[in-house]
Design an enzyme around this catalytic site. Structure first.
Site, PDB file in Angstrom:
ATOM      1  N   LYS A 286     -10.584  20.673 -32.813  1.00 24.27           N
ATOM      2  CA  LYS A 286     -10.317  21.292 -30.815  1.00 24.27           C
ATOM      3  C   LYS A 286     -10.908  22.400 -31.409  1.00 24.27           C
ATOM      4  O   LYS A 286     -10.261  23.339 -31.699  1.00 24.27           O
ATOM      5  CB  LYS A 286      -9.001  21.094 -30.151  1.00 24.27           C
ATOM      6  N   GLU A 364       3.187  10.109 -17.315  1.00 22.00           N
ATOM      7  CA  GLU A 364       4.582  10.642 -15.753  1.00 22.00           C
ATOM      8  C   GLU A 364       5.317   9.376 -15.241  1.00 22.00           C
ATOM      9  O   GLU A 364       6.627   9.714 -15.008  1.00 22.00           O
ATOM     10  CB  GLU A 364       2.937  10.587 -14.542  1.00 22.00           C
ATOM     11  N   ARG A 392       0.622   8.556 -10.234  1.00 20.04           N
ATOM     12  CA  ARG A 392       0.423   7.662 -11.524  1.00 20.04           C
ATOM     13  C   ARG A 392       2.212   7.298 -11.432  1.00 20.04           C
ATOM     14  O   ARG A 392       2.682   6.639 -11.859  1.00 20.04           O
ATOM     15  CB  ARG A 392       0.035   8.104 -12.921  1.00 20.04           C
TER      16      ARG A 392
END
Length: 627
Positions: A286, A364, A392
């Protein structure tokens, strides 16, 4: 329109065909230019930098090997798609990234034929890619579907559900982009070498021929085939250990260095010649190629625009600090996040109370039911998640927490319209969604002190409670206008008015109160006086209606930044009507009608939603003029 004089090779790229025409040396130079340009542009506009720097070579390799847009390319999450956008005819307008009427920070089907599937939420790509691959198979099309999936997205249940439903004989490539956590122990040169062998055409052909011959040898053939298959699996485990994907019946190759251009192109060419669904494990860094982002990828994951950087404490940080303080006094308090400890302000809590902090990954739904389990066992869980992601977990909020009357606290961050991220991240549905839950306590603080009060009240409540607040810092103008009196007229209610005997009452909550205040101050100059009722608690609506009813003027405006249908205004208006408090009064509900509102160039989200201070002012003037 962007000037690309500093990036001449990038300037020459208009479609993936231009990428295919480059030499290997030019391809490496293009990667360098793209990385340099991304650092420049994202630093100016804000956006996701580290994740895009990590996929430069991978994205170039995909455009080199596959035939887009005939082949489909899907990113999970869509914020990894900046390089893809630069290569597909959008670079000239890339200076409008994340601006009104400009280039989206996520993939968006309406923006380009090269964006096969739009996504601002995580863990969706494998399901969507599987659907496209199946559709192509049914239609007899020979194209490929490629899904680039961050390893974090695999922590979401939807991704695993899709893998469980994946057939082997599809033209489907799932690239697992591992850039932070390990998903497989098979690293090192030997494993990479074995993966190249397994992906090669000779290996695949030999495997097919051997399997066919052994199975058709009379009597002993099937027996020997089973013995050899078991031996092969055991040898594989020596090098690869257990592999989830192989157990699910999907051929796995990798790992490959996703930041090595030649390795990625070579592996993709191998895969494209193969038959059936394949998972390719690519390891990337990253922030690759930009030292600050490599050293601190979380700080460069999502950057604000240069002119929006502020040292002020945000609502998220205020919530985290308040929760830390309360946890010192109450050992039952736990904090839960879905892979966003920094963004939701819970990083200090994780350091101060590590045993009571839980990062459940991008899950979630699990976060809420896990919190319900903690609450059922006597703890006081607080779940911090963005408004757009709370959608969600609606079933879990309703069924697992609310139905069982469990004291779960939801801290709903980024509530309201969000300019940079756009429609995928607008937090305009949570009020309507959560208002349908009986006995839910919903708080909407507008100051840091209000966040503290809301947390105290929510943790003391015996039912599910929600504290919702916008991005950014508390607005000083609201605090100065509404908090001059130490004792409010009623709990959860603050009042401002421009003069005696106001003609209009504005019932509102949250950040849009600042717009209401601006409009009311303009009206006062013309002698039209208003009273603004700022509701720091917006549900249960029966309680709120009882608090505001003594302060209703002859005209009433219900004002909110969220969706109108089922929202604050509609619910509170209904309660006041049933109480007979609106008889003989003029009233109107002003809210957004479109949850997916997209500002045009030069517009703010409030402009696009019909909620600008000027629009509010005109609505108030019309209400005041009606006799």
């Amino acid at each position: 329109m962007e000037n690309f004089e500093k990036w001449p090779l990038l300037a020459s790229i208009h479609t993936p065909l231009d990428v295919k025409a480059l030499s290997e040396k030019q391809l490496k130079q293009l990667a360098h230019e793209i990385r340099d340009y991304l650092v420049f542009r994202v630093s100016e506009n804000g956006g996701h930098l580290a994740s895009n720097l990590g996929v430069v070579e991978m994205t170039l390799a995909i455009h080199r090997v596959f035939d887009l847009p005939a082949d489909h390319l899907i990113f999970d999450v869509g914020h990894q798609s900046y390089v893809h956008k630069l290569l597909t005819g959008r670079k000239e307008h890339f200076d409008t990234l994340r601006q009104a009427g400009g280039i989206s920070g996520f993939t968006k089907r309406a923006e380009s034929e090269y964006d096969a599937f739009g996504a601002g939420h995580s863990s969706t790509a494998i399901s969507a890619a599987l659907g496209m691959a199946e559709a192509d198979a049914l239609a007899g099309r020979k194209c490929w579907t490629v899904a680039v999936v961050g390893d974090g997205a695999l922590t979401g249940g939807l991704a695993l559900e899709a893998l469980n439903n994946c057939r082997r004989n599809l033209r489907l490539l799932i690239i697992i982009n591992e850039n932070e956590m390990s998903i497989s122990p098979n690293t090192g040169r030997l494993a990479q070498h074995l993966s190249h062998i397994r992906a090669s055409r000779p290996y695949i052909n030999t495997k097919k021929v051997t399997s066919f011959v052994l199975r058709h040898v009379p009597l002993i053939g099937p027996f020997f085939y089973r013995i050899i298959s078991r031996l092969k699996r055991r040898i594989k485990r020596i090098f690869y250990h257990e592999n989830l994907f192989e157990h699910m019946g999907i051929r796995y190759v990798g790992p490959v260095d996703g930041n090595d251009q030649e390795s990625m192109i070579s592996m993709l060419e191998y895969v494209k010649k193969s038959e059936g669904s394949v998972i390719l494990h690519a390891k990337t860094v990253k922030g690759h190629g930009y030292a600050p982002a490599e050293e601190k990828p979380s700080e460069f994951h999502a950057m604000p625009p240069r002119d929006k950087k502020s040292g002020e404490e945000s609502f998220s940080q205020a919530m985290g600090a308040a929760l830390c303080a309360l946890a010192e006094q109450d050992p039952r308090i736990c904090a839960i996040t879905a892979a966003m400890p920094v963004s939701t302000g819970l990083a200090p809590f994780s350091a101060a109370h590590p045993k009571r902090f839980f990062d459940v990954g991008i899950a979630e739904e699990h976060a809420v039911t896990f919190a319900a389990g903690l609450a059922a066992a006597g703890m006081r869980p607080v779940v911090a998640l963005y408004s757009t992601f709370s959608q969600r977990a609606y079933d879990q909020i309703l069924h697992d927490a609310a139905l069982q009357h469990l004291p779960v606290v939801l801290c709903v961050d980024r509530a309201g319209l969000n300019a940079g991220d756009g429609a995928t991240h607008h937090g305009v549905l949570d009020v309507a969604m959560l208002s349908a839950i009986p006995d839910a306590h919903i708080y909407a603080p507008v100051t840091a002190e209000g966040v503290q009060r809301a947390l105290h009240a929510a943790l003391a409540a015996g039912e599910i409670s929600v504290i919702r607040y916008p991005a950014g810092a508390p607005l000083a103008a609201i605090g100065d206008a509404f908090y001059r009196e130490e004792v409010p007229p009623a709990p959860g209610l603050r009042i401002w008015q421009s003069g005696e005997a106001p003609a209009i009452s504005i019932l509102t909550h949250g950040r849009i109160t600042a717009s209401a205040l601006e409009a009311a101050q303009r009206l006062a100059k013309d002698g039209i006086h208003t009273r603004i009722l700022l509701c720091e608690q917006i549900a249960p609506y029966g309680e709120v209606a009882a608090r505001v009813s003594p302060y209703l003027a002859p005209a009433v405006l219900f004002l909110e930044e969220e969706i109108r249908t089922g929202g604050f205004g509609m619910n509170l208006c209904d309660r006041l009507q049933k109480m007979g408090q609106l008889v003989g009064k003029r009233y109107e509900i002003l809210a957004t009608e479109d949850p997916f509102v997209a500002p045009a160039a030069g517009q703010t989200p409030l402009d696009a939603a019909g909620l600008s201070p000027l629009y509010i002012e005109n609505t108030l003037r019309r209400l005041a003029a009606i006799q």
